[in-house]
Design an enzyme around this catalytic site. Structure first.
Site, PDB file in Angstrom:
ATOM      1  NE  ARG A  67      -2.689  -1.081   3.109  1.00 56.80           N
ATOM      2  CZ  ARG A  67      -3.465  -1.723   3.964  1.00 56.80           C
ATOM      3  NH1 ARG A  67      -4.761  -1.566   3.925  1.00 56.80           N
ATOM      4  NH2 ARG A  67      -2.960  -2.495   4.892  1.00 56.80           N
ATOM      5  CE  LYS A 171       2.786 -20.773  11.162  1.00 62.36           C
ATOM      6  NZ  LYS A 171       3.767 -20.239  12.112  1.00 62.36           N
ATOM      7  CG  HIS A 201       9.693 -21.981   7.932  1.00 63.36           C
ATOM      8  ND1 HIS A 201       8.764 -21.707   8.893  1.00 63.36           N
ATOM      9  CD2 HIS A 201      10.867 -22.058   8.592  1.00 63.36           C
ATOM     10  CE1 HIS A 201       9.348 -21.631  10.064  1.00 63.36           C
ATOM     11  NE2 HIS A 201      10.639 -21.836   9.926  1.00 63.36           N
ATOM     12  CD  GLU A 239      10.649 -20.734  18.465  1.00 61.53           C
ATOM     13  OE1 GLU A 239      11.124 -20.032  17.566  1.00 61.53           O
ATOM     14  OE2 GLU A 239       9.469 -20.666  18.828  1.00 61.53           O
ATOM     15  CG  ASP A 259       3.488 -19.362  16.072  1.00 64.31           C
ATOM     16  OD1 ASP A 259       3.360 -18.855  14.935  1.00 64.31           O
ATOM     17  OD2 ASP A 259       4.543 -19.293  16.739  1.00 64.31           O
ATOM     18  CG  HIS A 264       6.423 -25.177  12.140  1.00 58.39           C
ATOM     19  ND1 HIS A 264       6.172 -24.946  10.814  1.00 58.39           N
ATOM     20  CD2 HIS A 264       6.616 -23.948  12.693  1.00 58.39           C
ATOM     21  CE1 HIS A 264       6.200 -23.639  10.584  1.00 58.39           C
ATOM     22  NE2 HIS A 264       6.462 -23.012  11.712  1.00 58.39           N
ATOM     23  CE  LYS A 363       7.037 -17.841  19.720  1.00 55.50           C
ATOM     24  NZ  LYS A 363       8.054 -18.171  18.704  1.00 55.50           N
TER      25      LYS A 363
HETATM   26  C1  BG6 Z   1       7.298 -19.663  12.758  1.00 54.12           C
HETATM   27  C2  BG6 Z   1       6.563 -19.230  13.995  1.00 54.12           C
HETATM   28  O1  BG6 Z   1       6.436 -20.321  11.871  1.00 54.12           O
HETATM   29  O2  BG6 Z   1       8.359 -20.539  13.124  1.00 54.12           O
HETATM   30  C3  BG6 Z   1       7.505 -18.569  14.983  1.00 54.12           C
HETATM   31  O3  BG6 Z   1       5.524 -18.329  13.635  1.00 54.12           O
HETATM   32  C4  BG6 Z   1       8.682 -19.466  15.274  1.00 54.12           C
HETATM   33  O4  BG6 Z   1       6.834 -18.227  16.187  1.00 54.12           O
HETATM   34  C5  BG6 Z   1       9.332 -19.950  13.986  1.00 54.12           C
HETATM   35  O5  BG6 Z   1       9.624 -18.722  16.048  1.00 54.12           O
HETATM   36  C6  BG6 Z   1      10.389 -20.986  14.249  1.00 54.12           C
HETATM   37  O6  BG6 Z   1      11.053 -21.267  13.061  1.00 54.12           O
HETATM   38  P1  BG6 Z   1      12.592 -21.718  13.063  1.00 54.12           P
HETATM   39  O7  BG6 Z   1      12.892 -21.932  11.613  1.00 54.12           O
HETATM   40  O8  BG6 Z   1      13.371 -20.605  13.681  1.00 54.12           O
HETATM   41  O9  BG6 Z   1      12.656 -22.968  13.880  1.00 54.12           O
END
Ligand code: BG6
Length: 512
Positions: A67, A171, A201, A239, A259, A264, A363
């Site tokens: 935008r 996502k 990813h 994490e 999330d 994942h 986290k």
């Molecule tokens: C993302 C989440 O999809 O994956 C994040 O939204 C998370 O919250 C991240 O931190 C973790 O990805 P990676 O590749 O760092 O393990």
């Protein structure tokens, strides 16, 4: 003549196993939401790295759509900073030619006329850059814009067909089963499923793809890969980072369940537990994933569903004090968002009946580590005196996804002393020491794959719905019934002690 991104989308006969030997056809990649973080941190740096590795044709073109009013030059400058900071190869001479293929288009996401104008702009670029009418559209926006973008692409006549147009969806795909089904309907009204690439990813990570190679390119594991030999499986995605600046998104998403678990971790479970597909092709692989996901459900514990959720309190990470979740910027302190989830899943099929799959993610945990650990059953009969066996540990196979990527197998060995005495030892494989090239980033792999027209590492409509179904009982318990069972854990710890309640029969969470 019809332009084609790959020369055909049916199977991928030129793809040998997991190796990529091809370069995509010239195309324009339009990124919606191009002024956001994902574009500057991940997408453009990954494209730059691909260009540096000569994976992209010289005609390859990017159009950033957002935008705000930027000129092409201003947008290129922003992207240049991203490349300097986040690409693997860092900024070099290539930037000059690469950046000539980057353009900016100012438009609203819900304005059909803007999409029609975009169509004209893309046609002009086709003739200037030789991109042959091949298009890929990448939705890197907030999820509430996915449906309007898709409808506007359809309305502006930009949906093309399977030979020349692809749609990439970031996502989260939906908020629950029903919204995912609705979004799939919107997508399928405009695009053919073969044009659609839903991103997770984690599937782009080298070591995640290696799960399939490890399982299906070796003959020794498959006979052990079942409830006869495996006691349980632990999947950990830990994490050390907190919610950072993403509080509003994270609160709205409802935390770690949506999330991380729904996408994942469920993907890691599917790759670990699926049956061998008959070929390494998009639909055969995804058929098997869907089958195993449909057989998966949350296990039962003494008080109902076997799952624990928690939120981090103040604590310490790497010797530094860190805030509690509720004191993070832009989070709602009253909200019951879980930054940690542990849950037991059971797979109701012949291979896995009775084997718990224990998933945990959080986290602000003690360490950044992602791994899949298969703990094998104990020996059926111990012939050594228990005094010499000491703390006999069951065999354990660990697939380390990140960091320190590798695989290790734990077994018992005789200690070199006169008596029979034993100790657990590890046989270890480290990616870093074995392969001297750095692994590509997940986004490099995924961007290249959709430009090549290979859907293997992208989730199919039925797969994403199956993944939502698995977590629906947890959504219902925690969000619809608002069960007040939120635990707290100190930042820098291994999560709430309540998570140990999911472990029965003497099982324990691994200390990593
Ligand atoms: C993302 C989440 O999809 O994956 C994040 O939204 C998370 O919250 C991240 O931190 C973790 O990805 P990676 O590749 O760092 O393990």
């Amino acid at each position: 003549m019809t332009a084609s991104l790959t020369g055909g989308l049916s199977a991928n006969p030129l793809r040998q196993g997991l190796r990529l030997e091809r370069t995509p056809k010239p195309a324009i990649l339009t990124i919606f939401g191009a002024s956001g973080d994902l574009t500057v941190r991940k997408l453009i740096p990954a494209l730059y790295d691909l260009a540096r590795d000569r994976r992209l044709p010289p005609e390859f073109t990017v159009v950033g759509y957002a935008r705000r009013p930027y000129s092409h030059e201003e947008f290129r400058e922003m992207m240049k900073e991203g490349v300097a900071k986040y690409s693997r190869s860092k900024l070099g001479n290539l930037w000059e030619s690469f950046s000539k293929g980057i353009y900016y288009f100012q438009g609203d996401l819900d304005n059909l006329q803007n999409f029609k104008d975009l169509g004209e702009f893309l046609q002009t670029l086709d003739s200037e850059r030789g991109t042959l009418g091949n298009r890929a559209f990448y939705m890197a926006t907030a999820p509430s814009f996915f449906a309007p973008i898709i409808e506007n692409l359809g309305g502006a006549g930009l949906a093309g067909d399977v030979r020349n147009t692809r749609l990439v969806i970031e996502k989260p795909f939906g908020h629950d089963l029903e919204s995912a089904q609705n979004l799939n309907k919107v997508v399928q009204q405009v695009f053919h499923e073969k044009q659609v690439y839903r991103i997770d990813h984690y599937l782009g990570k080298e070591t995640v793809q290696n799960i399939l190679v490890f399982r299906f390119a070796n003959s020794i594991w498959e006979p052990l890969w079942n409830n006869r030999y495996v006691d349980h499986v632990q999947i950990t995605v830990a994490e050390t980072v907190g919610v950072e600046n993403r509080g509003p998104y994270y609160d709205e998403a409802g935390g770690a369940l949506r999330d991380m678990i729904q996408n994942h971790l469920v993907q890691l479970l599917a790759l670990t537990a699926m049956e061998p597909p008959s070929a390494f092709e998009a639909d055969t692989v995804r058929d098997e994933k869907v089958k195993v996901l449909r057989a998966t459900q949350v296990g039962q514990g003494p008080n109902g569903l076997a799952a624990v959720r928690a939120q981090y309190a103040n604590g310490w990470i790497s010797g530094e004090p860190v805030h509690a979740y509720r004191d993070e910027p832009r989070v709602n302190p009253d909200v019951q968002t879980a930054s940690y989830i542990a849950a037991k899943f059971m797979i109701n099929n012949w291979r896995w009946k009775g084997v718990p799959f224990l998933l945990r993610t959080g986290k602000r945990l003690a360490k950044r580590v992602t791994e899949i650990a298969l703990q094998f059953r104990e020996v059926p009969h111990l012939l050594f005196p228990s005094s010499s066996a000491g703390q006999l540990s069951p065999n354990m196979l660990v697939l380390r996804i990140q960091p320190d990527e590798g695989i290790s197998l734990r077994f018992e060995a005789k200690r070199p002393v006169a008596d029979i005495a034993m100790r657990s030892v590890n046989m270890d494989f480290h990616y870093g020491g074995t392969f001297e090239v750095a692994s590509p980033e997940a986004y490099e792999r995924l961007l290249l794959d959709f430009l090549l027209g290979d859907q293997t590492l992208f989730t199919r409509a039925d797969e994403v719905e199956a993944a939502w179904k698995i977590v629906t009982p947890l959504i219902e318990r925690w969000e619809i019934q608002k069960a007040g069972d939120l635990n707290y854990y100190d930042a820098g710890s291994w999560g709430p002690s309540a998570a140990s309640k999911l472990m029965d029969n003497g099982r324990r969470w691994r200390r990593l």
